[in-house]
Design a protein around this motif. Sequence first.
Motif, PDB file in Angstrom:
ATOM      1  N   ASN A 238     -10.808 -11.329   5.468  1.00  0.00           N
ATOM      2  CA  ASN A 238     -10.914 -10.360   6.561  1.00  0.00           C
ATOM      3  C   ASN A 238      -9.948  -9.212   6.341  1.00  0.00           C
ATOM      4  O   ASN A 238      -9.009  -9.323   5.555  1.00  0.00           O
ATOM      5  N   VAL A 239     -10.178  -8.128   7.083  1.00  0.00           N
ATOM      6  CA  VAL A 239      -9.271  -6.971   7.031  1.00  0.00           C
ATOM      7  C   VAL A 239      -8.676  -6.734   8.417  1.00  0.00           C
ATOM      8  O   VAL A 239      -9.400  -6.748   9.415  1.00  0.00           O
ATOM      9  N   VAL A 240      -7.374  -6.501   8.450  1.00  0.00           N
ATOM     10  CA  VAL A 240      -6.706  -6.037   9.676  1.00  0.00           C
ATOM     11  C   VAL A 240      -6.454  -4.544   9.483  1.00  0.00           C
ATOM     12  O   VAL A 240      -5.882  -4.130   8.479  1.00  0.00           O
ATOM     13  N   SER A 241      -6.897  -3.762  10.442  1.00  0.00           N
ATOM     14  CA  SER A 241      -6.772  -2.315  10.304  1.00  0.00           C
ATOM     15  C   SER A 241      -5.776  -1.773  11.333  1.00  0.00           C
ATOM     16  O   SER A 241      -6.094  -1.666  12.517  1.00  0.00           O
ATOM     17  N   PRO A 242      -4.554  -1.448  10.898  1.00  0.00           N
ATOM     18  CA  PRO A 242      -3.555  -0.969  11.863  1.00  0.00           C
ATOM     19  C   PRO A 242      -3.784   0.500  12.231  1.00  0.00           C
ATOM     20  O   PRO A 242      -4.288   1.268  11.419  1.00  0.00           O
ATOM     21  N   GLY A 243      -3.374   0.846  13.439  1.00  0.00           N
ATOM     22  CA  GLY A 243      -3.233   2.264  13.782  1.00  0.00           C
ATOM     23  C   GLY A 243      -1.816   2.669  13.394  1.00  0.00           C
ATOM     24  O   GLY A 243      -1.169   1.993  12.594  1.00  0.00           O
ATOM     25  N   TYR A 244      -1.310   3.756  13.966  1.00  0.00           N
ATOM     26  CA  TYR A 244       0.055   4.189  13.637  1.00  0.00           C
ATOM     27  C   TYR A 244       1.059   3.102  14.012  1.00  0.00           C
ATOM     28  O   TYR A 244       1.073   2.633  15.149  1.00  0.00           O
ATOM     29  N   THR A 245       1.850   2.701  13.033  1.00  0.00           N
ATOM     30  CA  THR A 245       2.801   1.606  13.211  1.00  0.00           C
ATOM     31  C   THR A 245       4.151   2.063  12.699  1.00  0.00           C
ATOM     32  O   THR A 245       4.230   2.695  11.633  1.00  0.00           O
ATOM     33  N   ARG A 246       5.202   1.749  13.442  1.00  0.00           N
ATOM     34  CA  ARG A 246       6.538   2.266  13.092  1.00  0.00           C
ATOM     35  C   ARG A 246       7.115   1.523  11.880  1.00  0.00           C
ATOM     36  O   ARG A 246       7.536   0.384  11.991  1.00  0.00           O
TER      37      ARG A 246
ATOM     38  N   GLY B  36       0.827  -1.203   0.000  1.00  0.00           N
ATOM     39  CA  GLY B  36       0.000   0.000   0.000  1.00  0.00           C
ATOM     40  C   GLY B  36       0.858   1.247   0.000  1.00  0.00           C
ATOM     41  O   GLY B  36       2.023   1.213   0.400  1.00  0.00           O
ATOM     42  N   VAL B  37       0.269   2.326  -0.493  1.00  0.00           N
ATOM     43  CA  VAL B  37       0.959   3.618  -0.480  1.00  0.00           C
ATOM     44  C   VAL B  37       0.006   4.651   0.113  1.00  0.00           C
ATOM     45  O   VAL B  37      -1.205   4.449   0.110  1.00  0.00           O
ATOM     46  N   THR B  38       0.574   5.735   0.601  1.00  0.00           N
ATOM     47  CA  THR B  38      -0.259   6.810   1.144  1.00  0.00           C
ATOM     48  C   THR B  38      -0.299   7.968   0.148  1.00  0.00           C
ATOM     49  O   THR B  38       0.507   8.015  -0.782  1.00  0.00           O
ATOM     50  N   SER B  39      -1.213   8.874   0.380  1.00  0.00           N
ATOM     51  CA  SER B  39      -1.254  10.083  -0.449  1.00  0.00           C
ATOM     52  C   SER B  39      -1.718  11.177   0.491  1.00  0.00           C
ATOM     53  O   SER B  39      -2.649  10.967   1.270  1.00  0.00           O
ATOM     54  N   ALA B  40      -1.035  12.285   0.504  1.00  0.00           N
ATOM     55  CA  ALA B  40      -1.396  13.360   1.435  1.00  0.00           C
ATOM     56  C   ALA B  40      -1.653  14.655   0.675  1.00  0.00           C
ATOM     57  O   ALA B  40      -0.734  15.215   0.084  1.00  0.00           O
ATOM     58  N   ALA B  41      -2.907  15.072   0.651  1.00  0.00           N
ATOM     59  CA  ALA B  41      -3.275  16.355   0.033  1.00  0.00           C
ATOM     60  C   ALA B  41      -4.713  16.666   0.428  1.00  0.00           C
ATOM     61  O   ALA B  41      -5.522  15.743   0.580  1.00  0.00           O
ATOM     62  N   PRO B  42      -5.047  17.951   0.592  1.00  0.00           N
ATOM     63  CA  PRO B  42      -6.455  18.272   0.834  1.00  0.00           C
ATOM     64  C   PRO B  42      -7.282  17.811  -0.376  1.00  0.00           C
ATOM     65  O   PRO B  42      -6.779  17.876  -1.508  1.00  0.00           O
TER      66      PRO B  42
ATOM     67  N   GLU C  52       6.222  16.273  18.890  1.00  0.00           N
ATOM     68  CA  GLU C  52       4.854  16.674  19.282  1.00  0.00           C
ATOM     69  C   GLU C  52       3.828  15.699  18.697  1.00  0.00           C
ATOM     70  O   GLU C  52       2.867  15.317  19.339  1.00  0.00           O
ATOM     71  N   PHE C  53       4.076  15.284  17.457  1.00  0.00           N
ATOM     72  CA  PHE C  53       3.144  14.364  16.797  1.00  0.00           C
ATOM     73  C   PHE C  53       3.172  13.003  17.501  1.00  0.00           C
ATOM     74  O   PHE C  53       2.135  12.416  17.805  1.00  0.00           O
ATOM     75  N   ALA C  54       4.394  12.536  17.774  1.00  0.00           N
ATOM     76  CA  ALA C  54       4.559  11.238  18.430  1.00  0.00           C
ATOM     77  C   ALA C  54       3.875  11.242  19.801  1.00  0.00           C
ATOM     78  O   ALA C  54       3.174  10.281  20.167  1.00  0.00           O
ATOM     79  N   ALA C  55       4.044  12.342  20.526  1.00  0.00           N
ATOM     80  CA  ALA C  55       3.447  12.435  21.865  1.00  0.00           C
ATOM     81  C   ALA C  55       1.923  12.415  21.765  1.00  0.00           C
ATOM     82  O   ALA C  55       1.234  11.764  22.559  1.00  0.00           O
ATOM     83  N   ARG C  56       1.386  13.075  20.753  1.00  0.00           N
ATOM     84  CA  ARG C  56      -0.072  13.142  20.568  1.00  0.00           C
ATOM     85  C   ARG C  56      -0.647  11.753  20.241  1.00  0.00           C
ATOM     86  O   ARG C  56      -1.683  11.360  20.763  1.00  0.00           O
ATOM     87  N   VAL C  57       0.073  11.017  19.365  1.00  0.00           N
ATOM     88  CA  VAL C  57      -0.404   9.669  18.995  1.00  0.00           C
ATOM     89  C   VAL C  57      -0.405   8.766  20.229  1.00  0.00           C
ATOM     90  O   VAL C  57      -1.393   8.072  20.507  1.00  0.00           O
ATOM     91  N   SER C  58       0.689   8.813  21.001  1.00  0.00           N
ATOM     92  CA  SER C  58       0.765   7.986  22.217  1.00  0.00           C
ATOM     93  C   SER C  58      -0.357   8.344  23.181  1.00  0.00           C
ATOM     94  O   SER C  58      -1.000   7.467  23.770  1.00  0.00           O
ATOM     95  N   GLU C  59      -0.575   9.645  23.336  1.00  0.00           N
ATOM     96  CA  GLU C  59      -1.593  10.122  24.266  1.00  0.00           C
ATOM     97  C   GLU C  59      -2.983   9.593  23.881  1.00  0.00           C
ATOM     98  O   GLU C  59      -3.782   9.219  24.742  1.00  0.00           O
TER      99      GLU C  59
ATOM    100  N   ASP D 178       8.861   2.529   7.545  1.00  0.00           N
ATOM    101  CA  ASP D 178       9.394   3.614   6.696  1.00  0.00           C
ATOM    102  C   ASP D 178       8.303   4.627   6.356  1.00  0.00           C
ATOM    103  O   ASP D 178       8.564   5.814   6.188  1.00  0.00           O
ATOM    104  N   ASN D 179       7.090   4.094   6.229  1.00  0.00           N
ATOM    105  CA  ASN D 179       5.938   4.898   5.840  1.00  0.00           C
ATOM    106  C   ASN D 179       5.606   6.004   6.847  1.00  0.00           C
ATOM    107  O   ASN D 179       5.095   7.060   6.481  1.00  0.00           O
ATOM    108  N   THR D 180       5.868   5.742   8.127  1.00  0.00           N
ATOM    109  CA  THR D 180       5.462   6.673   9.185  1.00  0.00           C
ATOM    110  C   THR D 180       6.663   7.321   9.872  1.00  0.00           C
ATOM    111  O   THR D 180       6.472   8.190  10.721  1.00  0.00           O
ATOM    112  N   ALA D 181       7.881   6.903   9.493  1.00  0.00           N
ATOM    113  CA  ALA D 181       9.081   7.366  10.203  1.00  0.00           C
ATOM    114  C   ALA D 181       9.132   8.897  10.250  1.00  0.00           C
ATOM    115  O   ALA D 181       9.421   9.484  11.302  1.00  0.00           O
ATOM    116  N   HIS D 182       8.790   9.541   9.124  1.00  0.00           N
ATOM    117  CA  HIS D 182       8.890  11.003   9.079  1.00  0.00           C
ATOM    118  C   HIS D 182       7.917  11.666  10.058  1.00  0.00           C
ATOM    119  O   HIS D 182       8.190  12.735  10.585  1.00  0.00           O
TER     120      HIS D 182
END
Length: 267
Positions: free
Chosen positions: A195-203, A108-114, A215-222, A205-209
Amino acid sequence: MNNGSNTIIPGRFEGRRALVTGASRGIGAAIARRLGAEGATVAIVYRNRSHDAQEVASEIVDKGGIAFTIQADLAETSDIDAMWKAWDVTSEELLGDNRLDVLINNAGVTSAAPLTEIFEHAYDRVMAINAKGALFAAAEGAKRMTQGGRIVSIGSSAADRPGALNGAYAMSKAALLAMTRSLAVELGQYGITANVVSPGYTRTDNTAHMLTVPEFAARVSELTAMKRFGQPEDIASLACYLASPEAEWVTGQWIEASGGYRLVPPV
Ligand SMILES: NC(=O)c1ccc[n+]([C@@H]2O[C@H](COP(=O)([O-])OP(=O)(O)OC[C@H]3O[C@@H](n4cnc5c(N)ncnc54)[C@H](OP(=O)(O)O)[C@@H]3O)[C@@H](O)[C@H]2O)c1
């Protein structure tokens, strides 16, 4: 403190054959490693990173398992056909026939844009790989399955709780739910589940940035009940359960593996 579930169940996949897309790294590599460690013959499908894919295969082989790599760009249906031809040739050579027991639709790939600024080519790419690629891989994979076949697709919590900027990605992952329910209904009569497995934020290459921004990491953990990020092994654990013989009575389901992401009410 646990940093990722990784309890191998020896022999769980003995005699079973699996194909994992996007298995050169991240979540797909963790699933492939675990299937291999538990006895499955595993095809490691990658797009560009042949070295990484070969490393995953070698790790499985070094531990006494059987694994091989296949290159395919899942955005192209001609490549999906070629992937299944490669599966047929290699598994007939190694195992005598082309039966498939487990398909993991992970690439899978992500795409980020409004959504107001998204380009058509970006939408087409994310849909081609994440949704169309998964459907056509499953369509051919199912033809090689018999009683006990398992199709597990990797979705995303973005599908039902999308944030800003990821509308096209969220759409592509939501499509996996409809696809999976339809596969479950169509293939249930043959003893095959989907079936589908739906991950949350997972460490990965895709999420490393993102996860290196404090601040982002702290918010996700929180916002996560378990107070940590997911590791690829956490996702592999649920994917392998759903791929296993014991998950026979679970089909057409969308199950989140996120440590309870966004269960925690914001303060
Ligand atoms: N990480 C997260 O937080 C997260 C959260 C929710 C859902 N997910 C989903 O989980 C899955 C795996 O994510 P990840 O984070 O492990 O990703 P990743 O580390 O970026 O790895 C992506 C994998 O997909 C392969 N791939 C990408 N485009 C492909 C294409 N066109 N054809 C064939 N293979 C292709 C890559 O192959 P190469 O290495 O050869 O490029 C690689 O093996 C994805 O479906 C993603 O949407 C991830």
